[in-house]
Design a protein around this motif. Sequence first.
Motif, PDB file in Angstrom:
ATOM      1  N   ARG A  12       0.837  -1.205   0.000  1.00 23.06           N
ATOM      2  CA  ARG A  12       0.000   0.000   0.000  1.00 23.06           C
ATOM      3  C   ARG A  12       0.869   1.250   0.000  1.00 23.06           C
ATOM      4  O   ARG A  12       0.648   2.172  -0.784  1.00 23.06           O
ATOM      5  N   ARG A  13       1.899   1.259   0.843  1.00 19.98           N
ATOM      6  CA  ARG A  13       2.785   2.421   0.917  1.00 19.98           C
ATOM      7  C   ARG A  13       3.518   2.641  -0.405  1.00 19.98           C
ATOM      8  O   ARG A  13       3.729   3.773  -0.834  1.00 19.98           O
ATOM      9  N   ASP A  19       5.525   8.909  -8.655  1.00 18.03           N
ATOM     10  CA  ASP A  19       6.477   8.453  -9.664  1.00 18.03           C
ATOM     11  C   ASP A  19       7.816   9.171  -9.510  1.00 18.03           C
ATOM     12  O   ASP A  19       8.873   8.567  -9.686  1.00 18.03           O
ATOM     13  N   ASP A  20       7.762  10.471  -9.167  1.00 16.80           N
ATOM     14  CA  ASP A  20       9.001  11.232  -8.982  1.00 16.80           C
ATOM     15  C   ASP A  20       9.819  10.679  -7.815  1.00 16.80           C
ATOM     16  O   ASP A  20      11.038  10.561  -7.907  1.00 16.80           O
ATOM     17  N   ALA A  21       9.141  10.344  -6.722  1.00 14.56           N
ATOM     18  CA  ALA A  21       9.854   9.792  -5.558  1.00 14.56           C
ATOM     19  C   ALA A  21      10.488   8.455  -5.911  1.00 14.56           C
ATOM     20  O   ALA A  21      11.625   8.180  -5.512  1.00 14.56           O
ATOM     21  N   ARG A  22       9.776   7.616  -6.666  1.00 18.80           N
ATOM     22  CA  ARG A  22      10.346   6.325  -7.080  1.00 18.80           C
ATOM     23  C   ARG A  22      11.531   6.527  -8.014  1.00 18.80           C
ATOM     24  O   ARG A  22      12.543   5.831  -7.906  1.00 18.80           O
ATOM     25  N   ALA A  52       6.661  -1.765 -11.591  1.00 21.73           N
ATOM     26  CA  ALA A  52       6.357  -0.334 -11.458  1.00 21.73           C
ATOM     27  C   ALA A  52       6.543   0.243 -10.062  1.00 21.73           C
ATOM     28  O   ALA A  52       7.086   1.337  -9.919  1.00 21.73           O
ATOM     29  N   THR A  53       6.115  -0.452  -9.030  1.00 21.75           N
ATOM     30  CA  THR A  53       6.185   0.143  -7.690  1.00 21.75           C
ATOM     31  C   THR A  53       7.433  -0.254  -6.908  1.00 21.75           C
ATOM     32  O   THR A  53       7.634   0.222  -5.791  1.00 21.75           O
ATOM     33  N   GLU A  54       8.263  -1.112  -7.478  1.00 22.24           N
ATOM     34  CA  GLU A  54       9.499  -1.523  -6.802  1.00 22.24           C
ATOM     35  C   GLU A  54      10.575  -0.453  -6.953  1.00 22.24           C
ATOM     36  O   GLU A  54      10.508   0.376  -7.867  1.00 22.24           O
TER      37      GLU A  54
END
Length: 186
Positions: A12-13, A19-22, A52-54
């Motif tokens: 969830r987090r 996207d910028d933070a990743r 995508a979220t990794e």
Amino acid sequence: MSKDELRTDLLRRRREMSDDARAEAAEAIALHLLVAPLISSASRVACYVSMATEPGTAPLIEGLLARGIEVIVPLSLADGTLDWAVYDPAATTTVTPLGIAEPEGPPLGSTAVQDCALVIVPALAVDHSGIRLGRGAGYYDRALANTTRPVCALVFAHELLESIPHEPHDVPVSMAVTPNGIFHVP
């Protein structure tokens, strides 16, 4: 908190991150690893292609290739194990049912990681003793059960935890890299 509850919270987090933070995290992680002594002397590194979220691996893989380091990536097999293939940015990829982009290329065999200076794996979290929390399918625990190579997990800073529930079959990592730096397991 159970493993499943922890996974749910961490996923969830990750979804809530911008996207910028990743992208910033991916760049920072790459910079930390690319100056590590272990990488400077490497001829081959195993690394995953991030979802995508990794924590993103694209800047890291590009940096490794630019230094002339061969990168091998995992191929998931129907029996729940991993094989490996040489990463070629121009190769055709296939997206697996798990949502992972895998290159189409000749498999190197499950023991190919033994020829790597470092094996970089995904994780949802790593604790201070090197316990890695994955997504629960066990692919990496099986793949790394007999490896003698250093294993490194990439996580966001908030995913380096004091402790994680674990099972006897969980394979610990020897280091974790966050955007804040490299954490070596004592």
